[in-house]
Design a protein around this motif. Structure first.
Motif, PDB file in Angstrom:
ATOM      1  N   TYR A   2      -4.239  84.426  -6.354  1.00  0.00           N
ATOM      2  CA  TYR A   2      -3.639  83.248  -6.968  1.00  0.00           C
ATOM      3  C   TYR A   2      -4.633  82.472  -7.844  1.00  0.00           C
ATOM      4  N   GLY A   3      -5.618  83.196  -8.403  1.00  0.00           N
ATOM      5  CA  GLY A   3      -6.593  82.541  -9.273  1.00  0.00           C
ATOM      6  C   GLY A   3      -7.777  81.935  -8.546  1.00  0.00           C
ATOM      7  N   TYR A   4      -7.859  82.110  -7.219  1.00  0.00           N
ATOM      8  CA  TYR A   4      -8.977  81.576  -6.432  1.00  0.00           C
ATOM      9  C   TYR A   4      -9.785  82.744  -5.862  1.00  0.00           C
ATOM     10  N   ASP A   5     -11.096  82.519  -5.670  1.00  0.00           N
ATOM     11  CA  ASP A   5     -11.936  83.526  -5.030  1.00  0.00           C
ATOM     12  C   ASP A   5     -11.688  83.483  -3.524  1.00  0.00           C
ATOM     13  N   ILE A   6     -10.789  84.329  -3.059  1.00  0.00           N
ATOM     14  CA  ILE A   6     -10.391  84.326  -1.654  1.00  0.00           C
ATOM     15  C   ILE A   6     -10.773  85.665  -1.031  1.00  0.00           C
ATOM     16  N   PHE A   7     -11.419  85.619   0.128  1.00  0.00           N
ATOM     17  CA  PHE A   7     -11.861  86.830   0.808  1.00  0.00           C
ATOM     18  C   PHE A   7     -11.061  87.113   2.075  1.00  0.00           C
ATOM     19  N   HIS A   8     -10.341  86.119   2.558  1.00  0.00           N
ATOM     20  CA  HIS A   8      -9.602  86.265   3.826  1.00  0.00           C
ATOM     21  C   HIS A   8      -8.104  86.254   3.514  1.00  0.00           C
ATOM     22  N   LEU A  44      -6.911  76.599  -2.082  1.00  0.00           N
ATOM     23  CA  LEU A  44      -5.686  77.368  -2.310  1.00  0.00           C
ATOM     24  C   LEU A  44      -4.554  76.848  -1.431  1.00  0.00           C
ATOM     25  N   PHE A  45      -4.845  76.566  -0.178  1.00  0.00           N
ATOM     26  CA  PHE A  45      -3.841  76.046   0.740  1.00  0.00           C
ATOM     27  C   PHE A  45      -3.294  74.719   0.217  1.00  0.00           C
ATOM     28  N   ALA A  46      -4.187  73.864  -0.268  1.00  0.00           N
ATOM     29  CA  ALA A  46      -3.760  72.572  -0.818  1.00  0.00           C
ATOM     30  C   ALA A  46      -2.875  72.777  -2.044  1.00  0.00           C
ATOM     31  N   ALA A  47      -3.232  73.733  -2.893  1.00  0.00           N
ATOM     32  CA  ALA A  47      -2.423  74.015  -4.081  1.00  0.00           C
ATOM     33  C   ALA A  47      -1.014  74.447  -3.688  1.00  0.00           C
ATOM     34  N   ALA A  48      -0.927  75.289  -2.656  1.00  0.00           N
ATOM     35  CA  ALA A  48       0.390  75.728  -2.187  1.00  0.00           C
ATOM     36  C   ALA A  48       1.196  74.553  -1.646  1.00  0.00           C
ATOM     37  N   LEU A  49       0.539  73.644  -0.946  1.00  0.00           N
ATOM     38  CA  LEU A  49       1.235  72.503  -0.343  1.00  0.00           C
ATOM     39  C   LEU A  49       1.817  71.547  -1.383  1.00  0.00           C
ATOM     40  N   LYS A  54       8.389  75.637  -4.114  1.00  0.00           N
ATOM     41  CA  LYS A  54       8.039  75.972  -2.745  1.00  0.00           C
ATOM     42  C   LYS A  54       8.298  77.440  -2.398  1.00  0.00           C
ATOM     43  N   ARG A  55       9.349  78.017  -2.910  1.00  0.00           N
ATOM     44  CA  ARG A  55       9.658  79.405  -2.569  1.00  0.00           C
ATOM     45  C   ARG A  55       8.619  80.377  -3.116  1.00  0.00           C
ATOM     46  N   ASN A  56       7.890  79.939  -4.120  1.00  0.00           N
ATOM     47  CA  ASN A  56       6.906  80.813  -4.754  1.00  0.00           C
ATOM     48  C   ASN A  56       5.522  80.160  -4.770  1.00  0.00           C
ATOM     49  N   ALA A  57       5.311  79.240  -3.837  1.00  0.00           N
ATOM     50  CA  ALA A  57       4.055  78.482  -3.838  1.00  0.00           C
ATOM     51  C   ALA A  57       2.867  79.374  -3.428  1.00  0.00           C
ATOM     52  N   PRO A  58       1.722  79.201  -4.105  1.00  0.00           N
ATOM     53  CA  PRO A  58       1.510  78.378  -5.292  1.00  0.00           C
ATOM     54  C   PRO A  58       1.875  79.182  -6.534  1.00  0.00           C
ATOM     55  N   CYS A  59       2.746  78.631  -7.353  1.00  0.00           N
ATOM     56  CA  CYS A  59       3.257  79.390  -8.502  1.00  0.00           C
ATOM     57  C   CYS A  59       2.215  79.563  -9.598  1.00  0.00           C
ATOM     58  N   ALA A  68      -4.171  71.129  -9.496  1.00  0.00           N
ATOM     59  CA  ALA A  68      -4.906  71.550  -8.300  1.00  0.00           C
ATOM     60  C   ALA A  68      -6.053  72.484  -8.661  1.00  0.00           C
ATOM     61  N   SER A  69      -5.788  73.436  -9.551  1.00  0.00           N
ATOM     62  CA  SER A  69      -6.838  74.385  -9.937  1.00  0.00           C
ATOM     63  C   SER A  69      -7.959  73.715 -10.713  1.00  0.00           C
ATOM     64  N   ALA A  70      -7.651  72.583 -11.344  1.00  0.00           N
ATOM     65  CA  ALA A  70      -8.664  71.827 -12.094  1.00  0.00           C
ATOM     66  C   ALA A  70      -9.298  70.721 -11.247  1.00  0.00           C
ATOM     67  N   ASP A  71      -8.918  70.657  -9.961  1.00  0.00           N
ATOM     68  CA  ASP A  71      -9.422  69.620  -9.040  1.00  0.00           C
ATOM     69  C   ASP A  71      -9.103  68.213  -9.533  1.00  0.00           C
ATOM     70  N   THR A  72      -7.934  68.046 -10.141  1.00  0.00           N
ATOM     71  CA  THR A  72      -7.550  66.728 -10.663  1.00  0.00           C
ATOM     72  C   THR A  72      -6.231  66.232 -10.091  1.00  0.00           C
ATOM     73  N   HIS A  73      -5.718  66.919  -9.070  1.00  0.00           N
ATOM     74  CA  HIS A  73      -4.433  66.485  -8.507  1.00  0.00           C
ATOM     75  C   HIS A  73      -4.636  65.215  -7.678  1.00  0.00           C
ATOM     76  N   PRO A  74      -3.866  64.156  -7.955  1.00  0.00           N
ATOM     77  CA  PRO A  74      -4.077  62.892  -7.236  1.00  0.00           C
ATOM     78  C   PRO A  74      -3.710  62.934  -5.756  1.00  0.00           C
ATOM     79  N   ASP A  75      -2.971  63.965  -5.346  1.00  0.00           N
ATOM     80  CA  ASP A  75      -2.573  64.060  -3.942  1.00  0.00           C
ATOM     81  C   ASP A  75      -3.410  65.066  -3.157  1.00  0.00           C
ATOM     82  N   ILE A  76      -4.496  65.568  -3.761  1.00  0.00           N
ATOM     83  CA  ILE A  76      -5.475  66.395  -3.044  1.00  0.00           C
ATOM     84  C   ILE A  76      -6.794  65.632  -3.067  1.00  0.00           C
TER      85      ILE A  76
END
Length: 327
Positions: A2-8, A44-49, A54-59, A68-76
């Motif tokens: 989903y555009g994040y460096d995720i290993f798990h 990534l979890f925060a972006a999905a939330l 929602k059915r395709n989170a994180p779209c 969220a990906s730019a770290d500028t979401h006011p609710d994260i």
């Protein structure tokens, strides 16, 4: 992922599916060594939330995902020790608790990523309990911790605990070569040295002094393992001179000491520092195995003390003296 460096991936697929089913819990502890990928997993979890689909989170395409990906979401919101502070203070947590009862600005969720939660002092953790016991329905708290046992049992019992372990070497190597294809000839060395921690591999690659510092750390290994008590102060002076790289030096020593232990048990094929193998073999012949075990334990303890902001001089002298006295 989903555009994040995720290993798990397995862990994250499960968490994201819970979001899509609207089954996410209000509080989580993501436990794992710094740099293992738990921070990126929390992002990534925060972006999905906060995703609008929602059915395709994180779209990945809605405005919430882009913010969220730019770290500028006011609710994260990201919570960490204030500048110059050793711990997350009770004042910081009280402001988080107060803010949590203010409804989200952009989405149906408000996510707090507390990095690192085991830097909360006991007073701060107790203040945090209020919102964990009576959380607003829209709030989700993700506490990042290297050791969940550093958190109060009353905090742990109100959170879902998820362990992020070291990354598989093949997976880490693929990630490393994607970022730095020029390292193809030396990738195995860097992967071994990282020990399953992607952040450590990145730290090594971004440190221009890695090679000379590793050499200097090896040269100080004899002082660390000697029987002379005064050599403890040479170790302290060396760490003070290189205080910005103290964590890396401790990692070097742990790696050299583990290799000595492997050599003493006829496992030369498993050592990391193969370019130092001849010197390590000579060193291993003159040091009791019991002392090597103690040295490894004490360097690990020193690194933990370092993360608890114990003064460098204090932990260095203590580490060296303990190795000399107990070994």
């Amino acid at each position: 992922m989903y555009g994040y460096d995720i290993f798990h991936e397995d862990i994250m697929e499960n968490l994201i599916n819970n979001v899509r089913r609207d089954e996410a819990r209000h509080a989580y502890i993501f436990e794992g060594e710094r740099g293992v990928g738990s921070y990126e997993a929390a992002q990534l979890f925060a972006a999905a939330l906060v995703c609008e689909n929602k059915r395709n989170a994180p779209c990945g395409v809605c405005s919430s995902c882009l913010m969220a990906s730019a770290d500028t979401h006011p609710d994260i919101l990201y919570i960490k020790p204030s500048d110059g502070k050793k711990n997350i203070s009770v004042e910081t947590i009280r402001s988080v608790v107060s803010d949590a009862y203010t409804k989200p600005y952009e989405s149906g969720r408000k996510v707090y990523i507390i990095a690192y939660g085991d830097d909360m002092n006991e007073q701060a953790q107790n203040a945090f309990l209020k919102v964990l016991e009576e959380p607003p329905e829209y709030a989700v708290f993700v506490i990042l911790a290297e050791n969940h046992e550093a958190l109060l049992q009353t905090v742990r019992s109100r959170c879902v605990q998820i362990r992020f372990g070291p990354v598989d070497n093949d997976k880490l190597k693929a990630w490393l070569l994607k970022k730095r294809p020029d390292l193809s000839d030396n990738s195995d060395f860097y992967v071994k040295y990282a020990g399953g921690i992607a952040g450590r591999a990145e730290q090594i690659l971004n440190n221009e002094s890695f090679v000379p510092l590793r050499m200097a750390a090896f040269e100080q290994l004899e002082n660390l393992l000697s029987t002379e008590l005064l050599d403890a102060y040479k170790i302290s002076d060396f760490l003070e001179e290189n205080k910005d790289d103290a964590d890396l030096i401790l990692t070097f020593w742990q790696s050299f000491i583990r290799d000595i232990m492997l050599l003493q048990n006829d496992a030369q094929a498993c050592i990391v520092n193969s370019d130092y193998s001849d010197k390590l073999i000579r060193m291993s012949n003159g040091i009791p195995e019991e002392k090597i075990i103690i040295a490894l334990e004490e360097t690990v303890t020193a690194q933990k003390m370092r993360r608890r902001y114990v003064s460098l001089h204090t932990l260095a002298v203590r580490m060296a003296l303990m190795i000399k006295r107990k070994g």
